[in-house]
Motif scaffolding. Structure first.
Motif, mmCIF file in Angstrom:
data_model
loop_
_atom_site.group_PDB
_atom_site.id
_atom_site.type_symbol
_atom_site.label_atom_id
_atom_site.label_comp_id
_atom_site.label_asym_id
_atom_site.label_seq_id
_atom_site.Cartn_x
_atom_site.Cartn_y
_atom_site.Cartn_z
ATOM 1 N N MET A 21 0.955 -1.375 -0.006
ATOM 2 C CA MET A 21 -0.024 0.424 -0.081
ATOM 3 C C MET A 21 0.578 1.306 -0.146
ATOM 4 O O MET A 21 2.344 1.506 -0.024
ATOM 5 N N ASN A 22 0.415 2.554 -0.303
ATOM 6 C CA ASN A 22 0.923 3.486 0.003
ATOM 7 C C ASN A 22 1.808 4.052 0.844
ATOM 8 O O ASN A 22 0.795 3.761 1.860
ATOM 9 N N LYS A 23 2.637 4.802 1.203
ATOM 10 C CA LYS A 23 3.198 4.557 2.539
ATOM 11 C C LYS A 23 2.129 6.004 2.980
ATOM 12 O O LYS A 23 2.293 5.998 4.393
ATOM 13 N N ASP A 24 1.203 6.501 2.222
ATOM 14 C CA ASP A 24 0.705 7.726 2.997
ATOM 15 C C ASP A 24 -0.213 7.137 4.021
ATOM 16 O O ASP A 24 -0.994 7.772 4.256
ATOM 17 N N ASN A 25 -0.841 5.619 3.052
ATOM 18 C CA ASN A 25 -2.446 5.658 3.538
ATOM 19 C C ASN A 25 -1.798 4.544 4.747
ATOM 20 O O ASN A 25 -2.569 3.104 4.714
ATOM 21 N N THR A 26 -2.068 5.037 6.039
ATOM 22 C CA THR A 26 -2.017 4.602 7.098
ATOM 23 C C THR A 26 -3.552 3.010 7.635
ATOM 24 O O THR A 26 -3.180 2.817 8.104
ATOM 25 N N GLU A 27 -4.713 4.490 7.227
ATOM 26 C CA GLU A 27 -5.692 3.861 8.297
ATOM 27 C C GLU A 27 -6.424 2.831 6.560
ATOM 28 O O GLU A 27 -6.634 1.594 7.370
ATOM 29 N N LEU A 28 -6.188 3.128 6.059
ATOM 30 C CA LEU A 28 -6.220 1.553 4.904
ATOM 31 C C LEU A 28 -5.304 0.465 5.487
ATOM 32 O O LEU A 28 -6.215 -0.337 5.733
ATOM 33 N N ALA A 29 -3.958 0.287 5.699
ATOM 34 C CA ALA A 29 -3.236 -0.645 6.411
ATOM 35 C C ALA A 29 -3.548 -1.025 7.391
ATOM 36 O O ALA A 29 -3.761 -2.442 7.606
ATOM 37 N N ASP A 30 -4.168 -0.287 8.417
ATOM 38 C CA ASP A 30 -4.653 -0.321 9.814
ATOM 39 C C ASP A 30 -5.894 -1.474 8.944
ATOM 40 O O ASP A 30 -5.964 -2.511 10.076
ATOM 41 N N VAL A 69 -6.376 -3.737 6.778
ATOM 42 C CA VAL A 69 -6.603 -4.306 5.844
ATOM 43 C C VAL A 69 -5.837 -5.398 6.963
ATOM 44 O O VAL A 69 -6.222 -6.911 6.696
ATOM 45 N N ASN A 70 -4.474 -4.904 7.522
ATOM 46 C CA ASN A 70 -4.410 -5.621 8.177
ATOM 47 C C ASN A 70 -5.026 -6.140 9.870
ATOM 48 O O ASN A 70 -4.852 -7.877 10.580
ATOM 49 N N ARG A 71 -5.761 -5.383 9.820
ATOM 50 C CA ARG A 71 -6.963 -6.183 10.974
ATOM 51 C C ARG A 71 -7.797 -7.292 10.217
ATOM 52 O O ARG A 71 -7.673 -8.233 11.200
ATOM 53 N N VAL A 72 -8.437 -7.004 8.983
ATOM 54 C CA VAL A 72 -8.994 -8.638 8.501
ATOM 55 C C VAL A 72 -7.746 -9.503 8.152
ATOM 56 O O VAL A 72 -8.426 -10.706 8.279
ATOM 57 N N ILE A 73 -6.904 -8.830 7.924
ATOM 58 C CA ILE A 73 -5.214 -10.071 7.322
ATOM 59 C C ILE A 73 -5.568 -11.229 9.162
ATOM 60 O O ILE A 73 -5.478 -12.504 8.727
ATOM 61 N N GLU A 74 -5.435 -10.027 10.087
ATOM 62 C CA GLU A 74 -5.008 -10.675 11.285
ATOM 63 C C GLU A 74 -6.333 -12.071 11.703
ATOM 64 O O GLU A 74 -6.249 -13.286 12.499
ATOM 65 N N GLU A 75 -7.575 -11.470 11.475
ATOM 66 C CA GLU A 75 -8.274 -12.160 11.774
ATOM 67 C C GLU A 75 -8.486 -13.301 10.856
ATOM 68 O O GLU A 75 -9.098 -14.814 10.845
ATOM 69 N N MET A 76 -8.158 -13.385 9.295
ATOM 70 C CA MET A 76 -8.571 -14.355 8.492
ATOM 71 C C MET A 76 -7.386 -15.915 8.714
ATOM 72 O O MET A 76 -7.373 -16.492 8.488
ATOM 73 N N LEU A 77 -6.044 -15.148 8.999
ATOM 74 C CA LEU A 77 -5.006 -16.003 9.473
ATOM 75 C C LEU A 77 -5.879 -16.483 10.829
ATOM 76 O O LEU A 77 -5.256 -17.902 11.105
ATOM 77 N N GLU A 78 -5.978 -15.567 11.837
ATOM 78 C CA GLU A 78 -6.302 -16.940 13.210
ATOM 79 C C GLU A 78 -7.307 -17.053 12.745
ATOM 80 O O GLU A 78 -7.528 -18.760 13.444
ATOM 81 N N ASP A 79 -8.715 -17.057 11.927
ATOM 82 C CA ASP A 79 -10.037 -18.237 11.664
ATOM 83 C C ASP A 79 -9.307 -19.011 10.262
ATOM 84 O O ASP A 79 -10.368 -20.358 10.319
ATOM 85 N N GLY A 80 -8.726 -19.141 10.256
ATOM 86 C CA GLY A 80 -7.914 -20.235 8.874
ATOM 87 C C GLY A 80 -7.877 -20.246 7.877
ATOM 88 O O GLY A 80 -7.743 -20.965 7.320
ATOM 89 N N THR A 81 -8.660 -18.614 7.191
ATOM 90 C CA THR A 81 -9.040 -18.638 6.249
ATOM 91 C C THR A 81 -8.125 -18.561 5.346
ATOM 92 O O THR A 81 -8.426 -18.819 3.769
ATOM 93 N N ILE A 82 -6.941 -18.215 5.687
ATOM 94 C CA ILE A 82 -5.705 -17.650 4.450
ATOM 95 C C ILE A 82 -5.270 -19.523 4.284
ATOM 96 O O ILE A 82 -4.727 -20.171 3.353
ATOM 97 N N ALA A 83 -5.434 -20.154 5.583
ATOM 98 C CA ALA A 83 -4.280 -21.562 5.100
ATOM 99 C C ALA A 83 -5.307 -22.939 4.374
ATOM 100 O O ALA A 83 -5.481 -22.952 3.704
#
Length: 282
Positions: free
Chosen positions: A237-246, A248-262
């Protein structure tokens, strides 16, 4: 009578002045509101994320034979991110080098195409929480391993790939001659090694394994002794787009935790779970 007329006129002028002042204040507030809108606010208003990907990198981003539907490991990860953020996903297919430029200039919101997290890139971009771990290997001709025994033997060999990839940077460091393609398919890369137009392809282990499996007729193989550079992959993501990153990270971490990405990994990597960290001997 004249005095009353002027009194009324002055009162009208005063009212108009107040209305004008309030209107100006309102415009200033509207302007301030517009100026305070973040890139994340605009994404939410638009209701969509624009995502750069290649469409030619199996199994990360590609089209199945006979289908116009874009799919792949990171394509489906991004679609799930969009669903959890309640945003539509609009893919833009670009070559590897164009993807990073498009993120940097704001033409797209993020890029997803097996892009490794490196110190140099982290100075220019925001990477998401990693969701794929791997390491580097080398595809060579099966008959003579393209005359390569160690990474030092890359000197003078023709190495194929994208010019700004970490693998091509490594090839150059070891003295290889780079052969650059413009968003070519895997088959083009692999066939050129088999016929001797190029000698080697340095790339990710999982991608190399599946690429070989797709073209068993080609006389090429993964080098048995070359394992290097453990890697981590995330979306960019763009260096200035911190809210988007926050977000995106929130849902990626959810997806790792619940096994969706696996689960998505197993679908595209023959049952392998690429979300697990790997350790290799350098």
């Amino acid at each position: 009578m004249k005095k009353l007329f002027w009194s009324k006129k002055l009162s009208l002028v005063a009212v108009l002045a107040i209305v004008s002042l309030l209107s100006a204040c309102g415009n200033d507030e509207d302007t301030a509101t517009e100026e305070e809108k973040s890139a994340w606010d605009e994404i939410q208003e638009d209701g969509s994320l624009t995502v750069a990907t290649s469409g030619t990198l199996f199994p990360t981003s590609y089209r199945s034979e006979g289908s116009d539907e874009l799919t792949g490991f990171e394509v489906e990860v991004v679609r799930e991110i969009g669903e959890r953020l309640e945003l539509e996903i609009e893919f833009t297919e670009l070559g590897f080098d164009e993807m990073l430029t498009s993120v940097q200039t704001g033409q797209v919101d993020l890029a997803a195409n097996d892009i490794e997290i490196t110190e140099d890139r982290e100075e220019k971009f925001i990477f998401s929480t990693p969701f794929k771990y791997s390491y580097g290997t080398a595809i060579v001709r099966s008959g003579d391993l393209s005359g390569i025994e160690t990474l030092e033997d890359l000197e003078g060999k023709k190495a194929a790939g994208a010019s700004t990839s970490v693998y091509m940077q490594m090839a150059r460091e070891y003295g290889a001659e780079e052969v650059v393609y413009d968003n070519a398919t895997n088959e083009t890369y692999l066939r050129d090694v088999a016929i001797g137009r190029t000698d080697v392809i340095l790339n990710d282990y999982y991608l190399q394994t599946l690429a070989l499996a797709a073209f068993p007729e080609l006389e090429i193989t993964i080098h048995p002794d070359l394992k290097y550079s453990p890697s981590e992959v995330g979306v960019v993501m763009n260096k200035d787009n911190t809210e988007l990153a926050d977000n995106v990270n929130r849902v990626i971490e959810e997806m790792l935790e619940d096994g969706t990405i696996a689960e998505i990994s197993a679908e595209f990597f023959n049952g392998a779970d690429v979300t697990q960290k790997v350790n290799i001997e350098e």
